[in-house]
Design a protein around this motif. Structure first.
Motif, short mmCIF file in Angstrom:
data_model
loop_
_atom_site.label_atom_id
_atom_site.label_comp_id
_atom_site.label_asym_id
_atom_site.label_seq_id
_atom_site.Cartn_x
_atom_site.Cartn_y
_atom_site.Cartn_z
N ARG A 3 0.85 0.74 9.80
CA ARG A 3 2.04 0.83 10.63
C ARG A 3 3.15 -0.02 10.00
NH1 ARG A 3 -1.09 3.91 12.16
NH2 ARG A 3 -1.84 4.38 14.27
N THR A 4 4.39 0.33 10.25
CA THR A 4 5.50 -0.48 9.74
C THR A 4 5.47 -1.86 10.40
OG1 THR A 4 7.01 0.33 11.46
CG2 THR A 4 6.94 1.55 9.38
N ASN A 21 7.47 4.24 13.86
CA ASN A 21 6.46 4.83 13.00
C ASN A 21 6.54 6.34 13.21
OD1 ASN A 21 4.60 2.51 11.84
ND2 ASN A 21 5.12 1.97 13.96
N ASN A 23 4.89 8.82 12.07
CA ASN A 23 3.63 9.55 12.18
C ASN A 23 2.49 8.56 12.41
OD1 ASN A 23 1.87 11.73 12.17
ND2 ASN A 23 1.60 11.69 9.96
N ASN A 28 -0.29 7.17 7.31
CA ASN A 28 0.26 5.84 7.08
C ASN A 28 1.78 5.83 7.23
OD1 ASN A 28 -2.25 4.77 6.51
ND2 ASN A 28 -2.09 5.15 4.31
N ASN A 29 2.30 4.67 7.65
CA ASN A 29 3.74 4.41 7.74
C ASN A 29 3.97 3.04 7.13
OD1 ASN A 29 4.62 6.56 10.14
ND2 ASN A 29 2.56 5.73 10.42
N GLU A 30 4.76 2.95 6.06
CA GLU A 30 4.94 1.68 5.37
C GLU A 30 6.40 1.46 4.98
OE1 GLU A 30 1.92 0.25 2.58
OE2 GLU A 30 1.01 2.24 2.66
N TYR A 47 7.88 4.87 3.21
CA TYR A 47 7.42 6.26 3.30
C TYR A 47 6.54 6.42 4.52
CZ TYR A 47 2.54 5.39 2.10
OH TYR A 47 1.23 4.98 2.14
N TYR A 48 6.29 7.67 4.92
CA TYR A 48 5.26 7.97 5.89
C TYR A 48 4.50 9.20 5.41
CZ TYR A 48 8.36 11.63 7.82
OH TYR A 48 9.16 12.73 8.00
N THR A 55 3.52 12.52 1.31
CA THR A 55 4.41 11.43 1.72
C THR A 55 5.86 11.92 1.84
OG1 THR A 55 4.69 10.74 -0.59
CG2 THR A 55 2.96 9.66 0.69
N LEU A 58 11.14 7.35 4.09
CA LEU A 58 11.36 6.72 5.39
C LEU A 58 12.50 5.70 5.25
CD1 LEU A 58 10.68 6.06 8.33
CD2 LEU A 58 8.87 4.53 7.49
#
Length: 411
Positions: A3-4, A21, A23, A28-30, A47-48, A55, A58
Motif C-alpha cells: 500500500r502507499t 491506493n 487498486n 500492489n500500490n507503491e 505505480y499500481y 503496472t 501513479l
C-alpha cells in the motif's frame, strides 16, 4: 499487497498521512519519490498493479488537506511506472520512469500530465529527475548497451531531450539512481556499478560541470604595491547603521551601487525589477537574455530585462495573469522573503504556530516568512509584528540579502 505510505514531519514528530491506493485489493500500490513546492502543493509518484494488465503510472497530489490521485498517461497497456518527480512551480512538474523497455518522461503544465517524447533507447529506465528551470532538466537511469548496462543521462533544454555522455566504470552493470544540482552547471548523480559474479557492487558518483565554462588560469606574481581595499563613501551610510556591513559587502562585490550625488538612499523603496538585479548578482547567476521576453511589460530594451529573465529562469519570480511583471511596483517585506527563500533554495518551513501576529498561517507568504526567519535572515518589530505589506527599503533589502548569502546561521 503493498500500500502507499506517506509520512509528514511537523517540526516535532513524523505522522502517517492517509494516501490513496487505486487498486488495494488485487495488486500492489507503491510510491517512490516526492517533491514539495509549498505546504499545500506536493507531488508523489509510483505505480499500481492490475491483475492481468500489469503496472500503471501513479501520480498523487497534496493540496494542503488531502492526497488525491491525478490522472497520468500510460504509453502502453501494460508495464508503466514512475520512479522520480521534481517540481519547479504549480504549473511545471516533471516525472520520470519507464514503459515496456523504454524510458518515460511526463510533464505537468498546471492542468494535465502529458507524455514528452525522449530519445528511443531500448531497454532503458529513468530513476530520478531534477528540474532547475523550465529550460534545464536532468533525468538519470540506465540502459542496456552492446555488452553491459550503462548509465543514462538526458537533459531537457526547453524544447528537446538530448543524451549527455556519462562514465561507465563497471564491466557488467552501471546505474544512476539519483540526481541533484546546486547551480545549473554543477550536477551530481549517484548509483552503483558492478564487475560481475564474485565481485561486490560498488558505489558510483558522477559530477557534471559545464565544459564551456573554462576557469581562468591562476597566475602567481610578486606584488609591488599593496592593493587599495574597497571602501564605501556614501554620505548617508554610517558605521552605526544596522545595514552598514551589508551595504559595504554588497557594494564591494558589485551587487549594489549608489547615485551620482554619492548617496545610497537606504530608506528609499525598491522596485520588483531592482530586486531581481540585486538577487541575480548576489547569487552570481549567469545572466540570461533570451530572444523572446517572458513579460509584456519588460521588453528587451529595458535596462532590467536580463535580470528579470534570469530571476524568472531560476523560478524565484512569477508574473500576473495578464502576462505582466509590473517591474516598477515596490517590493513588500513579504515578497522579499519569498524571493530570497526561493533564490537560496531552502526547504520551505510552515510551523503550526506563527512567529508574527500579522503573518497568520493562512497568509500566502506565511511559509516563506517563517522559512526566512528560521534561517535568521529577518526579524520582526518589538510589538511582535513583521509588517509584511510594508515596502522594503534599500537598507532592509541589503541587510536581508547579505544575511542570506553570508551569515544564514547566526543572529
Amino acid at each position: 499487497y503493498f500500500r502507499t505510505l506517506v509520512e509528514h514531519w511537523d517540526g516535532n514528530q513524523w505522522s502517517v498521512i492517509p494516501s490513496p491506493n487505486p487498486n488495494p485489493s488485487t495488486g500492489n500500490n507503491e510510491l517512490f519519490d516526492v517533491s514539495a513546492i509549498s505546504a499545500n502543493d506536493a507531488w508523489a509518484v509510483g505505480y499500481y498493479f492490475i491483475q492481468g494488465v500489469g503496472t500503471r503510472t501513479l501520480v498523487e497530489h497534496w493540496d494542503g488537506a488531502n492526497w488525491n490521485i491525478i490522472p497520468s498517461p500510460n504509453i502502453v497497456s501494460y508495464d508503466n511506472a514512475l520512479n522520480g518527480v521534481s517540481a519547479l512551480s504549480p504549473n511545471d512538474v516533471w516525472a520520470v520512469g519507464y514503459y515496456h523497455r523504454q524510458n518515460l518522461t511526463l510533464h505537468w503544465d498546471g492542468t494535465n500530465w502529458s507524455h514528452v517524447p525522449s530519445p528511443e533507447i531500448d531497454v532503458s529506465d529513468f530513476y530520478s529527475v531534477v528540474a532547475l528551470s523550465p529550460s534545464d532538466v536532468w533525468a538519470v537511469g540506465t540502459y542496456f548497451g552492446q555488452t553491459r548496462s550503462e548509465t543514462l543521462v538526458l537533459r531537457w533544454n526547453g524544447t528537446n531531450w538530448t543524451k549527455s555522455p556519462s562514465p561507465n566504470p563497471g564491466t557488467v552493470e552501471n546505474i544512476l539512481s539519483g540526481v541533484s544540482a546546486v547551480p545549473a552547471n554543477d550536477i551530481w548523480a549517484a548509483g552503483d556499478h558492478w564487475n560481475g559474479f564474485g565481485t561486490p557492487f560498488l558505489t558510483l558518483v558522477e559530477h557534471y560541470t559545464n565544459p564551456c565554462l573554462t576557469p581562468s588560469p591562476t597566475v602567481t606574481t610578486t606584488p609591488t604595491n599593496t592593493p587599495t581595499p574597497c571602501a564605501i563613501t556614501f554620505t548617508d551610510v554610517y558605521p552605526s547603521d544596522y545595514f552598514y556591513q551589508a551595504v559595504f559587502y554588497l557594494y564591494c562585490r558589485g551587487v549594489i551601487s549608489g547615485y551620482s550625488d554619492n548617496t545610497f538612499r537606504p530608506y528609499n523603496n525598491t522596485t520588483r525589477a531592482q530586486l531581481c538585479k540585486i538577487v541575480a548578482l548576489a547569487e552570481e547567476w549567469s545572466i540570461e537574455c533570451p530572444q523572446t521576453p517572458t513579460f509584456i511589460d519588460v521588453p528587451r530594451e529595458d535596462p532590467f530585462y536580463c535580470y528579470v529573465e534570469t530571476a524568472y529562469s531560476h523560478n524565484v519570480i512569477s508574473g500576473y495573469s495578464d502576462c505582466t511583471f509590473r517591474p516598477d511596483n515596490n517590493v513588500t517585506r513579504a515578497q522579499l522573503c519569498k524571493i530570497v527563500v526561493l533564490a537560496r533554495g531552502w526547504r520551505i518551513e510552515c510551523p503550526q504556530t506563527p512567529t508574527f501576529t500579522d503573518v497568520p498561517s493562512e497568509s500566502p507568504f506565511y511559509c516563506y516568512v517563517e522559512t526566512a526567519y528560521s534561517h535568521n535572515v529577518i526579524s520582526g518589530y518589538s510589538d511582535g509584528t513583521f509588517r509584511p505589506d510594508n515596502f522594503a527599503t534599500r537598507g532592509q533589502i541589503a541587510r536581508i540579502v547579505y544575511n542570506a548569502i553570508v551569515e544564514p546561521d547566526s543572529r
